[in-house]
Design a protein around this motif. Structure first.
Motif, PDB file in Angstrom:
ATOM      1  N   ALA A 170       0.764  -1.324  -0.046  1.00 12.93           N
ATOM      2  CA  ALA A 170       0.021   0.027   0.187  1.00 12.93           C
ATOM      3  C   ALA A 170       0.904   1.301   0.054  1.00 12.93           C
ATOM      4  CB  ALA A 170      -1.087   0.027   1.286  1.00 12.93           C
ATOM      5  N   GLY A 171       2.249   1.109   0.382  1.00 12.92           N
ATOM      6  CA  GLY A 171       2.942   2.399   0.113  1.00 12.92           C
ATOM      7  C   GLY A 171       3.497   2.637   1.583  1.00 12.92           C
ATOM      8  N   LYS A 172       3.225   2.011   2.712  1.00 13.51           N
ATOM      9  CA  LYS A 172       3.612   2.261   3.989  1.00 13.51           C
ATOM     10  C   LYS A 172       4.866   2.643   4.178  1.00 13.51           C
ATOM     11  CE  LYS A 172       1.792  -1.429   6.066  1.00 13.51           C
ATOM     12  NZ  LYS A 172       1.415  -2.023   4.634  1.00 13.51           N
ATOM     13  N   SER A 173       5.934   1.613   3.788  1.00 13.17           N
ATOM     14  CA  SER A 173       7.425   1.882   3.796  1.00 13.17           C
ATOM     15  C   SER A 173       7.942   2.798   3.025  1.00 13.17           C
ATOM     16  CB  SER A 173       8.042   0.410   3.292  1.00 13.17           C
ATOM     17  OG  SER A 173       7.645  -0.825   4.259  1.00 13.17           O
ATOM     18  N   SER A 174       7.274   3.283   1.913  1.00 12.39           N
ATOM     19  CA  SER A 174       7.681   4.292   1.072  1.00 12.39           C
ATOM     20  C   SER A 174       7.517   5.575   1.892  1.00 12.39           C
ATOM     21  CB  SER A 174       7.087   4.384  -0.257  1.00 12.39           C
ATOM     22  OG  SER A 174       7.326   3.191  -1.121  1.00 12.39           O
ATOM     23  N   LEU A 175       6.278   5.851   2.449  1.00 11.50           N
ATOM     24  CA  LEU A 175       5.941   6.974   3.311  1.00 11.50           C
ATOM     25  C   LEU A 175       6.941   6.949   4.722  1.00 11.50           C
ATOM     26  CD1 LEU A 175       4.178   9.537   3.589  1.00 11.50           C
ATOM     27  CD2 LEU A 175       2.419   8.051   4.954  1.00 11.50           C
ATOM     28  N   MET A 176       7.068   5.659   5.320  1.00  5.59           N
ATOM     29  CA  MET A 176       7.935   5.880   6.242  1.00  5.59           C
ATOM     30  C   MET A 176       9.421   6.257   5.928  1.00  5.59           C
ATOM     31  SD  MET A 176       7.942   4.783   9.533  1.00  5.59           S
ATOM     32  CE  MET A 176       8.824   3.671  10.802  1.00  5.59           C
ATOM     33  N   LYS A 272      -9.649   4.681  18.066  1.00  4.10           N
ATOM     34  CA  LYS A 272      -8.484   5.396  17.851  1.00  4.10           C
ATOM     35  C   LYS A 272      -8.505   6.652  16.913  1.00  4.10           C
ATOM     36  CE  LYS A 272      -5.025   2.144  19.593  1.00  4.10           C
ATOM     37  NZ  LYS A 272      -4.524   2.980  20.449  1.00  4.10           N
ATOM     38  N   LYS A 273      -8.129   7.532  16.933  1.00  2.00           N
ATOM     39  CA  LYS A 273      -7.849   8.673  16.177  1.00  2.00           C
ATOM     40  C   LYS A 273      -7.544   8.391  14.912  1.00  2.00           C
ATOM     41  CE  LYS A 273      -7.039  12.483  19.583  1.00  2.00           C
ATOM     42  NZ  LYS A 273      -5.889  13.293  20.112  1.00  2.00           N
ATOM     43  N   GLU A 274      -8.040   8.711  13.643  1.00  2.00           N
ATOM     44  CA  GLU A 274      -7.592   8.167  12.561  1.00  2.00           C
ATOM     45  C   GLU A 274      -7.374   8.997  11.492  1.00  2.00           C
ATOM     46  OE1 GLU A 274     -10.597   5.139  11.700  1.00  2.00           O
ATOM     47  OE2 GLU A 274     -11.691   6.531  10.531  1.00  2.00           O
ATOM     48  N   VAL A 275      -6.678   8.729  10.169  1.00  2.00           N
ATOM     49  CA  VAL A 275      -6.574   9.658   9.142  1.00  2.00           C
ATOM     50  C   VAL A 275      -6.259   8.812   7.799  1.00  2.00           C
ATOM     51  CG1 VAL A 275      -4.026   9.787   9.232  1.00  2.00           C
ATOM     52  CG2 VAL A 275      -5.175  11.560   7.957  1.00  2.00           C
ATOM     53  N   LEU A 276      -7.133   8.887   6.714  1.00  5.92           N
ATOM     54  CA  LEU A 276      -7.057   8.185   5.503  1.00  5.92           C
ATOM     55  C   LEU A 276      -6.166   8.607   4.821  1.00  5.92           C
ATOM     56  CD1 LEU A 276      -9.644   7.051   7.082  1.00  5.92           C
ATOM     57  CD2 LEU A 276     -10.677   6.913   5.045  1.00  5.92           C
ATOM     58  N   ILE A 277      -5.329   7.821   4.069  1.00  2.00           N
ATOM     59  CA  ILE A 277      -4.162   8.557   3.084  1.00  2.00           C
ATOM     60  C   ILE A 277      -4.295   7.584   1.833  1.00  2.00           C
ATOM     61  CG2 ILE A 277      -1.761   8.876   2.644  1.00  2.00           C
ATOM     62  CD1 ILE A 277      -1.311   9.104   5.675  1.00  2.00           C
ATOM     63  N   GLY A 278      -4.691   8.153   0.641  1.00  2.00           N
ATOM     64  CA  GLY A 278      -4.711   7.622  -0.633  1.00  2.00           C
ATOM     65  C   GLY A 278      -3.293   7.732  -1.251  1.00  2.00           C
ATOM     66  N   THR A 279      -2.730   6.539  -1.687  1.00  2.00           N
ATOM     67  CA  THR A 279      -1.266   6.502  -2.032  1.00  2.00           C
ATOM     68  C   THR A 279      -1.369   6.400  -3.650  1.00  2.00           C
ATOM     69  OG1 THR A 279      -0.948   4.212  -1.618  1.00  2.00           O
ATOM     70  CG2 THR A 279      -0.452   5.875   0.153  1.00  2.00           C
ATOM     71  N   VAL A 302      -9.292  13.076   4.703  1.00  2.00           N
ATOM     72  CA  VAL A 302      -8.782  12.202   3.715  1.00  2.00           C
ATOM     73  C   VAL A 302      -7.542  13.009   3.161  1.00  2.00           C
ATOM     74  CG1 VAL A 302      -9.225  10.830   1.514  1.00  2.00           C
ATOM     75  CG2 VAL A 302     -10.906  10.986   3.465  1.00  2.00           C
ATOM     76  N   TYR A 303      -6.312  12.194   2.848  1.00  2.00           N
ATOM     77  CA  TYR A 303      -5.330  13.073   2.065  1.00  2.00           C
ATOM     78  C   TYR A 303      -4.860  12.150   1.015  1.00  2.00           C
ATOM     79  CZ  TYR A 303      -4.849  16.116   6.075  1.00  2.00           C
ATOM     80  OH  TYR A 303      -5.232  16.751   7.332  1.00  2.00           O
ATOM     81  N   GLY A 304      -4.274  12.726  -0.003  1.00  2.00           N
ATOM     82  CA  GLY A 304      -3.861  11.964  -1.209  1.00  2.00           C
ATOM     83  C   GLY A 304      -2.263  12.438  -1.242  1.00  2.00           C
ATOM     84  N   MET A 305      -1.537  11.387  -1.836  1.00  2.00           N
ATOM     85  CA  MET A 305      -0.083  11.648  -1.981  1.00  2.00           C
ATOM     86  C   MET A 305       0.428  10.864  -2.991  1.00  2.00           C
ATOM     87  SD  MET A 305       1.913   9.346   1.036  1.00  2.00           S
ATOM     88  CE  MET A 305       3.025   9.174  -0.329  1.00  2.00           C
ATOM     89  N   THR A 306       1.863  11.082  -3.249  1.00  2.00           N
ATOM     90  CA  THR A 306       2.488  10.364  -4.150  1.00  2.00           C
ATOM     91  C   THR A 306       3.940  10.493  -3.619  1.00  2.00           C
ATOM     92  OG1 THR A 306       3.642  10.091  -6.400  1.00  2.00           O
ATOM     93  CG2 THR A 306       2.658  12.153  -5.987  1.00  2.00           C
ATOM     94  N   ILE A 307       4.908   9.558  -3.691  1.00  2.00           N
ATOM     95  CA  ILE A 307       6.451   9.960  -3.144  1.00  2.00           C
ATOM     96  C   ILE A 307       7.136  10.720  -3.782  1.00  2.00           C
ATOM     97  CG2 ILE A 307       6.199   7.750  -1.620  1.00  2.00           C
ATOM     98  CD1 ILE A 307       8.000   6.638  -4.014  1.00  2.00           C
ATOM     99  N   TYR A 308       6.540  11.127  -5.105  1.00  2.00           N
ATOM    100  CA  TYR A 308       7.334  11.941  -6.061  1.00  2.00           C
ATOM    101  C   TYR A 308       6.873  13.436  -5.733  1.00  2.00           C
ATOM    102  CZ  TYR A 308       8.038   7.086  -8.178  1.00  2.00           C
ATOM    103  OH  TYR A 308       8.492   5.919  -8.288  1.00  2.00           O
ATOM    104  N   VAL A 313       2.952  15.594   0.718  1.00  2.00           N
ATOM    105  CA  VAL A 313       3.238  15.060   2.126  1.00  2.00           C
ATOM    106  C   VAL A 313       3.094  15.698   2.978  1.00  2.00           C
ATOM    107  CG1 VAL A 313       4.984  13.685   3.332  1.00  2.00           C
ATOM    108  CG2 VAL A 313       4.691  13.151   0.917  1.00  2.00           C
ATOM    109  N   LYS A 314       3.500  17.103   2.929  1.00  2.00           N
ATOM    110  CA  LYS A 314       3.435  17.943   3.870  1.00  2.00           C
ATOM    111  C   LYS A 314       2.089  18.138   4.828  1.00  2.00           C
ATOM    112  CE  LYS A 314       7.177  21.138   1.903  1.00  2.00           C
ATOM    113  NZ  LYS A 314       7.239  22.155   1.084  1.00  2.00           N
ATOM    114  N   PRO A 315       1.246  18.108   4.042  1.00  2.00           N
ATOM    115  CA  PRO A 315      -0.313  18.288   4.923  1.00  2.00           C
ATOM    116  C   PRO A 315      -0.417  16.930   5.600  1.00  2.00           C
ATOM    117  CG  PRO A 315      -0.520  18.900   2.665  1.00  2.00           C
ATOM    118  CD  PRO A 315       0.839  18.134   2.572  1.00  2.00           C
ATOM    119  N   ILE A 316       0.018  15.849   5.367  1.00  2.00           N
ATOM    120  CA  ILE A 316       0.222  14.659   5.998  1.00  2.00           C
ATOM    121  C   ILE A 316       0.963  14.691   7.278  1.00  2.00           C
ATOM    122  CG2 ILE A 316       0.747  12.070   5.997  1.00  2.00           C
ATOM    123  CD1 ILE A 316       0.131  12.054   3.157  1.00  2.00           C
TER     124      ILE A 316
END
Length: 353
Positions: A170-176, A272-279, A302-308, A313-316
């Protein structure tokens, strides 16, 4: 690649108290010297010490037996026996002590620096204490109290402010890797993350500890896949970030599937508190899917992102800081852990348990 050691059993014991002494004064010019036996020393305590620089329980798989020193016996001339030295067992933050037989939680060491678990036995009184007007030469003393022996289980639950939840790839490691200087493995196949990874994100003066949990699949709460072993670690996070791959044709259903697995494992997790991220918004069809996703969950953050694109990523990052407030998260405090989390145990050994 190293494994993650999060459970073990050890045998522990506090020290026995020293025996009191039976002794009488024997001096040339002292008539009827009387009893002068000294007291025994106290046995050492068994103490758990929480060390911030530890990340695993692997060191307790090498040495599994710990015993505090016994107190020394008393001696004549009312000399007291020396107290036994304490036995200190270092453990990482987030360690929970359990009864080895029943599995019942004895003590959660979260937030503690030092916990005296087993008290050493008291030293016995020497015969000096038992003299009376009618018993001027007592020929007995008190034995020391025995220490306490038991087997305990130790379980380590990862402590983090934000936990990443998502299906494999899902892109967890890339965002990490973008947010922290952790170096989680990234590859175009599932289950590249096999153990929990911790990283420290800093925004301004605020530190946020992030946990990247191995990918969850449907049925994980019943033991399917690798996520089952690590669902328990999500319980210690202050908030959850659900990462959904927007290039996946099933992306609109994945959030509910993930929540269902968490709820089945423990209903508290979905509170728990949560946030949704579309990768992966840079991939074909992802932007269109993301718009549908936002519309479906318009009542969520809800936030959307791409590692490029760093701007996505800043709002996240700001959202993560807002989720934990001023450092007061659900587990009671914000941890200060190092960023690179490697664990000295083989993955093969872990998976055999």
């Amino acid at each position: 690649m190293f494994g993650f050691s999060d459970e073990t059993y050890i045998d522990i014991a506090s020290g026995n108290g020293g025996n009191g002494c039976v002794s009488f004064r024997r001096e040339k010019f002292v008539e009827k010297g009387g009893p002068d036996g000294g007291d025994g020393g106290k046995g050492g305590d068994l103490v758990f010490v929480v060390k911030d620089n530890l990340r695993t329980l692997a060191h307790l798989k090498i040495i599994r037996s710990f015993r505090a020193e016994n107190g020394r016996n008393g001696s004549g001339a009312r000399c007291y026996g020396r107290n036994g030295n304490d036995m200190e067992i270092p453990v990482p933050p987030g360690t929970v002590l359990k009864d080895a037989a029943t599995g019942e939680v004895i003590k959660d060491l979260t937030g503690l620096d030092r916990f005296v678990f087993l008290k050493g036995g008291r030293g016995g009184l020497g015969n000096y204490h038992f003299r009376t007007s009618t018993r001027q030469a007592p020929k007995f003393a008190q034995p020391g109290e025995p220490g306490v022996e038991m087997r305990v289980g130790l379980e380590l639950l990862v402590i983090a402010d934000i936990g990443f939840v998502g299906f494999p790839n899902a892109g967890k490691s890339s965002l990490m890797n973008m947010l922290t200087n952790a170096r989680s493995k990234v590859a175009p196949y599932p289950f590249t993350t096999k153990i929990p990874q911790l990283g420290m994100m800093r925004l301004g003066e605020q530190d946020v500890v992030i946990a990247d949990i191995p990918g969850i699949i449907e049925g994980a709460s019943q033991g399917a896949g690798m996520g089952f072993k690590f669902l328990k670690h999500i319980a210690r996070t202050g908030g959850l970030a659900y990462l959904i791959d927007m290039s996946d044709p099933q992306c609109l259903e994945q959030y509910e599937l993930l929540r269902n697995e968490l709820y089945t494992y423990s209903p508290e997790l979905v509170e728990k508190k949560e946030v949704l991220i579309g990768t992966k918004l840079d991939e074909d069809g992802a932007p269109e899917n993301f718009e549908k996703f936002k519309a479906k969950y318009s009542d969520k953050t809800v936030y959307g992102m791409t590692i490029y694109d760093d701007d996505t990523v800043k709002p996240i990052m700001k959202a993560f800081v807002d989720m934990i407030g001023k450092g007061e998260v659900e587990h009671g405090f914000t941890t200060k852990l190092d960023t690179d989390a490697y664990y000295p145990e083989s993955l093969e050994e872990y998976e055999k348990r």
